[in-house]
Design an enzyme around this catalytic site. Structure first.
Site, PDB file in Angstrom:
ATOM      1  N   TYR A 182       0.849  -1.204   0.000  1.00 22.75           N
ATOM      2  CA  TYR A 182       0.000   0.000   0.000  1.00 22.75           C
ATOM      3  C   TYR A 182       0.877   1.245   0.000  1.00 22.75           C
ATOM      4  CZ  TYR A 182      -2.969   3.730   1.938  1.00 22.75           C
ATOM      5  OH  TYR A 182      -3.612   4.929   2.155  1.00 22.75           O
TER       6      TYR A 182
HETATM    7  N1  LIG Z   1      -9.802   7.692   5.515  1.00 22.42           N
HETATM    8  C1  LIG Z   1      -8.635   8.014   6.059  1.00 22.42           C
HETATM    9  O1  LIG Z   1      -8.497   8.196   7.283  1.00 22.42           O
HETATM   10  C2  LIG Z   1      -7.441   8.182   5.154  1.00 22.42           C
HETATM   11  C3  LIG Z   1      -6.174   8.338   5.717  1.00 22.42           C
HETATM   12  C4  LIG Z   1      -5.081   8.511   4.867  1.00 22.42           C
HETATM   13  C5  LIG Z   1      -5.258   8.554   3.477  1.00 22.42           C
HETATM   14  N2  LIG Z   1      -6.512   8.395   2.966  1.00 22.42           N
HETATM   15  C6  LIG Z   1      -6.677   8.437   1.514  1.00 22.42           C
HETATM   16  O2  LIG Z   1      -7.831   9.189   1.217  1.00 22.42           O
HETATM   17  C7  LIG Z   1      -8.510   8.621   0.087  1.00 22.42           C
HETATM   18  C8  LIG Z   1      -9.946   8.284   0.470  1.00 22.42           C
HETATM   19  O3  LIG Z   1      -9.932   7.443   1.637  1.00 22.42           O
HETATM   20  P1  LIG Z   1     -11.209   6.596   2.063  1.00 22.42           P
HETATM   21  O4  LIG Z   1     -10.987   6.180   3.459  1.00 22.42           O
HETATM   22  O5  LIG Z   1     -12.461   7.310   1.682  1.00 22.42           O
HETATM   23  O6  LIG Z   1     -11.044   5.320   1.105  1.00 22.42           O
HETATM   24  P2  LIG Z   1     -12.089   4.129   0.880  1.00 22.42           P
HETATM   25  O7  LIG Z   1     -13.230   4.217   1.837  1.00 22.42           O
HETATM   26  O8  LIG Z   1     -11.296   2.872   0.885  1.00 22.42           O
HETATM   27  O9  LIG Z   1     -12.666   4.425  -0.579  1.00 22.42           O
HETATM   28  C9  LIG Z   1     -11.841   4.265  -1.692  1.00 22.42           C
HETATM   29  C10 LIG Z   1     -12.677   4.327  -2.957  1.00 22.42           C
HETATM   30  O10 LIG Z   1     -11.857   3.834  -4.020  1.00 22.42           O
HETATM   31  C11 LIG Z   1     -12.613   2.948  -4.811  1.00 22.42           C
HETATM   32  N3  LIG Z   1     -11.796   1.895  -5.395  1.00 22.42           N
HETATM   33  C12 LIG Z   1     -11.096   0.937  -4.747  1.00 22.42           C
HETATM   34  N4  LIG Z   1     -10.561   0.076  -5.631  1.00 22.42           N
HETATM   35  C13 LIG Z   1     -10.941   0.494  -6.856  1.00 22.42           C
HETATM   36  C14 LIG Z   1     -10.728  -0.004  -8.160  1.00 22.42           C
HETATM   37  N5  LIG Z   1     -10.039  -1.125  -8.386  1.00 22.42           N
HETATM   38  N6  LIG Z   1     -11.266   0.672  -9.194  1.00 22.42           N
HETATM   39  C15 LIG Z   1     -12.002   1.795  -8.988  1.00 22.42           C
HETATM   40  N7  LIG Z   1     -12.248   2.310  -7.772  1.00 22.42           N
HETATM   41  C16 LIG Z   1     -11.726   1.657  -6.718  1.00 22.42           C
HETATM   42  C17 LIG Z   1     -13.597   2.315  -3.849  1.00 22.42           C
HETATM   43  O11 LIG Z   1     -14.705   1.804  -4.593  1.00 22.42           O
HETATM   44  P3  LIG Z   1     -15.853   0.911  -3.888  1.00 22.42           P
HETATM   45  O12 LIG Z   1     -16.816   1.941  -3.349  1.00 22.42           O
HETATM   46  O13 LIG Z   1     -16.396   0.078  -4.950  1.00 22.42           O
HETATM   47  O14 LIG Z   1     -15.185   0.133  -2.786  1.00 22.42           O
HETATM   48  C18 LIG Z   1     -13.938   3.436  -2.901  1.00 22.42           C
HETATM   49  O15 LIG Z   1     -15.071   4.151  -3.312  1.00 22.42           O
HETATM   50  C19 LIG Z   1      -7.709   7.398  -0.327  1.00 22.42           C
HETATM   51  O16 LIG Z   1      -6.839   7.739  -1.382  1.00 22.42           O
HETATM   52  C20 LIG Z   1      -6.923   7.048   0.911  1.00 22.42           C
HETATM   53  O17 LIG Z   1      -5.696   6.387   0.631  1.00 22.42           O
HETATM   54  C21 LIG Z   1      -7.596   8.204   3.765  1.00 22.42           C
END
Ligand SMILES: NC(=O)c1ccc[n+]([C@@H]2O[C@H](COP(=O)([O-])OP(=O)(O)OC[C@H]3O[C@@H](n4cnc5c(N)ncnc54)[C@H](OP(=O)(O)O)[C@@H]3O)[C@@H](O)[C@H]2O)c1
Length: 241
Positions: free
Chosen positions: A147
């Site tokens: 990751y």
């Molecule tokens: N949340 C946090 O605390 C946090 C912390 C650090 C960094 N981030 C970064 O912030 C961003 C958003 O975080 P999040 O927590 O909202 O992430 P998340 O809940 O895991 O959502 C990620 C999204 O990406 C989509 N996705 C995953 N695999 C895919 C694929 N193969 N093709 C197309 N779409 C795909 C997912 O689709 P599905 O809806 O179908 O699953 C989901 O809607 C990410 O880049 C993450 O690395 C988040």
């Protein structure tokens, strides 16, 4: 009539991407275009709010090749492209490296190149590519090696694309630490995450929306990795008060 000065957000069906898309719909005049992998209530909400959605699985080898004709059929120019889609898999998951490489590296790499003409066609003075990375890139993690390696590549591409696309398009990344917990996170896990912050809070998506607004509005910032980390990089450096 094609959409002009649109903002594209990948992976906007839930959580941060959904909140960011809703924020941009409310705050900006630009048409919002998003990608989603699976049909979820968040996708329905965005479509109902007037956004245009494309179903894409970036783990498919021809995902971007298949997306672009559909995108260019509806979109004439792009104000911004935001790489939010992400997989957060442990290294024990099957094909963890390849699957996360597809989403964090290959798709943004191909989309940046394929979308450059749409960005250049935009009449706005500023055009942006913004990638959402992760603050842990600078520290590593024993069970998130793939990751973080693929997020590191996303950050590195930010530096190269900023040089390649200047002065037409600004290219930046945001590196958040904790934004939102998952509902299933235990109390012990939550406390451990908070203990790794100088500002121990679950800030939610709003701070990410602010960071995106800053990059969209600032004409003098490109090639940066913006920390959004509650001071996490300094925990352990602090002398006892
Ligand atoms: N949340 C946090 O605390 C946090 C912390 C650090 C960094 N981030 C970064 O912030 C961003 C958003 O975080 P999040 O927590 O909202 O992430 P998340 O809940 O895991 O959502 C990620 C999204 O990406 C989509 N996705 C995953 N695999 C895919 C694929 N193969 N093709 C197309 N779409 C795909 C997912 O689709 P599905 O809806 O179908 O699953 C989901 O809607 C990410 O880049 C993450 O690395 C988040």
């Amino acid at each position: 009539m094609k959409l002009k000065q649109a903002i594209v957000i990948t992976g906007a069906g839930q959580r941060i991407g959904l909140a960011l898309a809703q924020h941009l719909i409310q705050q900006r005049p630009h048409p919002i275009v998003f990608t989603y992998r699976s049909l979820k209530p968040g996708v329905e909400q965005l479509l109902a709010a007037g956004a245009v959605g494309f179903q894409v699985d970036f783990n498919h080898p021809d995902a971007v090749k298949h997306l672009m004709p559909k995108l260019t059929e509806q979109v004439g120019s792009l104000r911004a492209l935001i790489h939010n889609a992400s997989l957060w898999w442990p290294d024990s998951a099957p094909d963890a490296l390849q699957k996360q490489f597809d989403v964090h590296v290959r798709a943004p790499y191909e989309l940046n190149q394929a979308c450059l003409p749409l960005l250049q066609a935009c009449q706005s003075e500023q055009k942006d590519i913004i990638s959402i990375s992760d603050a842990r890139v600078s520290q590593g993690h024993p069970s998130k090696i793939a990751y973080l390696a693929t997020k590191a590549a996303l950050e590195n591409m930010t530096l190269s694309f900023a040089q390649a696309f200047a002065p037409d398009v600004k290219v930046n990344a945001i590196a958040p630490a904790l934004l939102t917990f998952h509902p299933q996170d235990s109390a012990a896990y939550r406390q451990a995450r908070l203990d790794r912050l100088l500002l121990p809070m679950e800030p939610g998506a709003q701070v990410l929306c602010h960071a995106v607004d800053y990059l969209l509005d600032n004409p003098y910032t490109t090639g940066t990795i913006l920390p959004l980390d509650g001071g996490s990089r300094l925990v352990g450096q602090r002398l006892d008060k």
